[in-house]
Design a protein around this motif. Structure first.
Motif, short mmCIF file in Angstrom:
data_model
loop_
_atom_site.label_atom_id
_atom_site.label_comp_id
_atom_site.label_asym_id
_atom_site.label_seq_id
_atom_site.Cartn_x
_atom_site.Cartn_y
_atom_site.Cartn_z
N GLU A 108 -8.27 -3.72 -15.65
CA GLU A 108 -8.70 -4.23 -17.50
C GLU A 108 -8.20 -5.66 -16.70
OE1 GLU A 108 -8.64 -3.47 -22.03
OE2 GLU A 108 -7.23 -2.27 -20.85
N ARG A 119 -12.62 -6.06 -14.88
CA ARG A 119 -12.98 -4.34 -14.28
C ARG A 119 -13.40 -3.70 -15.13
NH1 ARG A 119 -12.17 -3.39 -8.25
NH2 ARG A 119 -13.98 -2.41 -8.00
N THR A 120 -13.44 -4.04 -16.69
CA THR A 120 -13.84 -2.57 -17.74
C THR A 120 -14.46 -1.94 -17.34
OG1 THR A 120 -15.68 -3.75 -18.49
CG2 THR A 120 -13.45 -4.61 -19.47
N ARG A 121 -15.21 -1.42 -16.80
CA ARG A 121 -16.20 -0.74 -16.44
C ARG A 121 -15.32 0.06 -15.54
NH1 ARG A 121 -22.38 -2.04 -15.26
NH2 ARG A 121 -22.81 -3.96 -17.44
N ASP A 122 -14.48 -0.48 -14.73
CA ASP A 122 -14.01 0.56 -13.85
C ASP A 122 -12.74 1.56 -14.24
OD1 ASP A 122 -15.72 0.05 -11.62
OD2 ASP A 122 -14.21 -1.62 -10.44
N ALA A 128 -13.17 2.11 -17.71
CA ALA A 128 -13.50 2.71 -18.28
C ALA A 128 -13.21 4.65 -18.21
CB ALA A 128 -14.33 2.30 -19.44
N ARG A 129 -14.54 3.87 -16.32
CA ARG A 129 -14.87 5.18 -15.88
C ARG A 129 -13.46 6.21 -15.40
NH1 ARG A 129 -18.06 1.43 -12.98
NH2 ARG A 129 -20.13 1.94 -13.19
N PHE A 167 -15.79 0.78 -21.77
CA PHE A 167 -17.65 0.44 -21.28
C PHE A 167 -18.47 -0.70 -22.28
CE2 PHE A 167 -17.81 4.73 -19.31
CZ PHE A 167 -17.98 4.51 -18.31
N GLY A 222 -18.01 -4.53 -21.93
CA GLY A 222 -18.51 -4.41 -20.26
C GLY A 222 -20.07 -4.57 -20.22
N ASP A 240 -22.09 -1.64 -21.43
CA ASP A 240 -23.01 -0.47 -20.84
C ASP A 240 -22.83 0.39 -22.26
OD1 ASP A 240 -23.73 1.83 -18.95
OD2 ASP A 240 -22.30 2.10 -17.83
N SER A 269 -23.37 4.25 -21.17
CA SER A 269 -22.23 4.88 -20.85
C SER A 269 -21.20 5.25 -22.45
CB SER A 269 -21.24 4.21 -19.56
OG SER A 269 -22.19 4.47 -18.79
#
Length: 571
Positions: A258, A262-265, A267-268, A283, A286, A288, A291
């Motif tokens: 974060e 790289r907020t999506r990574d 979040a995953r 998500f 980011g 998305d 998601s």
């Protein structure tokens, strides 16, 4: 069996090995899953069907969560007493084996079977074997994620195993290696056959011209292409910064991701560890939104889910919520749209048939509402809706459909009342179709008495025919001057009535019919008279047209009315 079905079959085998915590048994199904997934050429997990995708993710995450065995200390194997015993025995056994070799050769020369000496195996440390099996399994899990198109999970599995990911061999290369025999086992090639000497081809200009059938069409002159302008020089691409190594547990790694943007990574990573609230926040940050909606629904955060649903296009809201199984939000969505038919379907899925009946009623789907009330055993509601159905069908002109509904629940009297306004012949045939035989006969008798009272012979003959009194109907048609109506009835009766049918055919100048009937009766004189008739009379003879005194209904035969009985009545 397709690749998806093979994956599901191997997942079952993998789950059995997983329940025993047997790393060696887990390798086989994992390798088979990699092979099956590679043949599907998946770009992402979303390309798999819902069942295969769900089972694959669930099983792989269980495999990946297996506890890591303790790494054996260096030198432990040499310090173990079993290893020492084996190393000490090795020099002693080697000369013995060498000394036994000549003796074995001698015995084999005499024809006796030599006794094979069992080779000594080095002792294996079970702890190291279990650790190596766990590393192999984690590496295979990374290959499975990569074949399924999930790069993030694949990288995490490879990092867990401590091995670098290697490129998978291409499918043609694998098939070639599998099918190609060893070089030493290949059969020798035979000598090539002589093809004979080829004649020299003549120069292009001396070749024979094509015939008329093989002439080539002349091509139109090609337009000149415009000159291309010079391309601007491409700037050098900036080098991508290397990915920094992540440290700590998954929470610290998510915080680091974060911080790098790289907020999506991140979040995953939160989603994989059931941190749905943080996953939704990241998500959404980011961009998305789908998601984010998925994680909000997984975390049962209905407030965030409602906010995110409002950002989706209208045509995607229903399918998205349906796929996520968010039936409460889906119900709110359909109610807001006044789509009560889909509301009723959701109630039916929940087996709340009384509520489904109310929703179908609001959607004006009366038949579905009645069936829902019947499934809920609400007879009062079902009868009320049936009455509305009958009223709507009558207004639409479908009295047969309305009577059918009433007969189905035993309301015969109400069905007769619905059919009574129809013309009597049509009502009679509809009653017969609905197996209201007694009511149909009563109607026919009333109409027969009315025709006799009004002195309408054609109407009387018609109802006699409908009641099945064919002989009386034929005689009545003859008395009414309708010989064309009486002829088929006499012919249908047959036997002693055939001479009367042949006579009527002759009087009506129906030449072919008269010849056939007289021939059937072996009446040669009648046949000669019939042959003397004109083949096609210019004007119809007397008795073949309805008289002026006949009522309008008498012009239609029972056969014609029977065909009209199958049609829907419209007013």
């Amino acid at each position: 069996m397709g690749p998806g079905q093979r994956v599901i079959a191997e997942l079952s085998v993998l789950e059995k090995a997983l329940s025993k915590n047997d790393f060696t048994a887990e390798k086989g199904p994992l390798e088979a899953i990699v092979r099956s997934l590679r043949t599907m050429n998946l770009k992402s997990l979303e390309d798999l069907d819902l069942n295969t995708r769900g089972r694959l993710i669930t099983t792989l995450l269980r495999v990946q969560r297996q506890s890591k065995p303790a790494l054996p200390e260096a030198g432990a194997e040499a310090a173990s007493p079993e290893a020492g015993a084996s190393t000490e025995a090795a020099p002693t056994e080697a000369p013995a084996a060498e000394a036994a070799a000549p003796a074995e050769g001698a015995e084999s020369a005499e024809g006796s079977a030599p006794a094979e000496a069992a080779p000594s195996k080095p002792a294996v440390d079970p702890a190291k074997e279990k650790f190596d099996g766990w590393v192999d399994v984690m590496s295979l899990v990374g290959r499975v994620w990569r074949a399924a198109g999930d790069a993030d999970r694949s990288q995490a599995a490879f990092a867990l195993s401590g091995r670098e990911p290697t490129a998978e061999p291409s499918a043609p290369a694998r098939e070639e290696r599998a099918e190609r025999p060893p070089r030493g086992d290949r059969p020798e090639r035979g000598e090539r056959r002589d093809r004979g000497e080829r004649g020299e081809r003549p120069p292009r200009g001396e070749r024979p011209e094509r015939g008329a059938a093989g002439e080539r069409r002349e091509r139109p002159p090609r337009a000149e292409r415009p000159e291309r302008g010079e391309r601007p020089p491409r700037g050098e691409r900036p080098e991508r910064a290397p990915m920094p190594e992540l440290t700590g547990d998954w929470k610290e790694q998510a915080t680091q991701l974060e911080g790098m943007g790289r907020t999506r990574d991140a979040a995953r990573l939160h989603e994989r560890n059931n941190g749905f609230a943080d996953a939704t926040r990241l998500f959404e940050a980011g961009g998305d939104l789908k998601s984010a909606l998925r994680t909000a629904l997984s975390g049962q955060d209905n407030d965030a889910a409602r906010r995110l649903v409002s950002t989706l296009p209208a045509e995607q809201i229903g399918p998205t919520l349906e796929k996520a199984g968010a039936y409460e939000l889906l119900m709110e969505h359909y109610v807001a749209k006044a789509d009560f038919e889909n509301v009723a379907r959701l109630y039916e899925r929940a087996r709340q048939f009384d509520q489904a009946g109310l929703a179908y009623e609001r959607a004006n789907k009366l038949t579905l509402a009645r069936k829902a009330y019947e499934r809920a055993r609400d007879l009062v509601g079902a009868n009320r809706i049936r009455g509305l159905e009958v009223k709507a069908l009558v207004e639409r002109g479908d009295r047969l459909g309305a009577a059918t509904l009433l007969v189905a629940v035993g309301q015969r009297r109400e069905a007769v009342e619905v059919l009574s306004p129809l013309p009597p012949p049509k009502a009679f045939h509809f009653m017969q179709r609905l197996t209201l035989e007694d009511e149909a006969k009563e109607l026919a008798k009333r109409e027969l008495a009315r025709a006799e009272q009004e002195q309408k012979p054609a109407g009387r003959a018609r109802w006699l025919e409908l009641l099945g009194d064919i002989a009386a109907a034929a005689e009545t048609w003859t008395q009414a001057g309708r010989k064309d109506k009486a002829l088929p009835l006499y012919e249908k009766l047959g036997g002693e009535h055939l001479p009367r049918a042949a006579q009527l055919a002759e009087e009506l100048q129906q030449r072919d019919k008269a010849i056939a009937l007289y021939t059937q009766l072996n009446d040669s004189a009648g046949v000669e008279r019939a042959k003397a008739l004109p083949e096609a009379p210019a004007t119809p003879p007397a008795g073949s047209q309805p008289e002026a005194g006949d009522d309008a209904d008498s012009a239609a035969t029972p056969t014609e009315n029977a065909s009209s009985a199958g049609e829907q009545e419209s007013q």
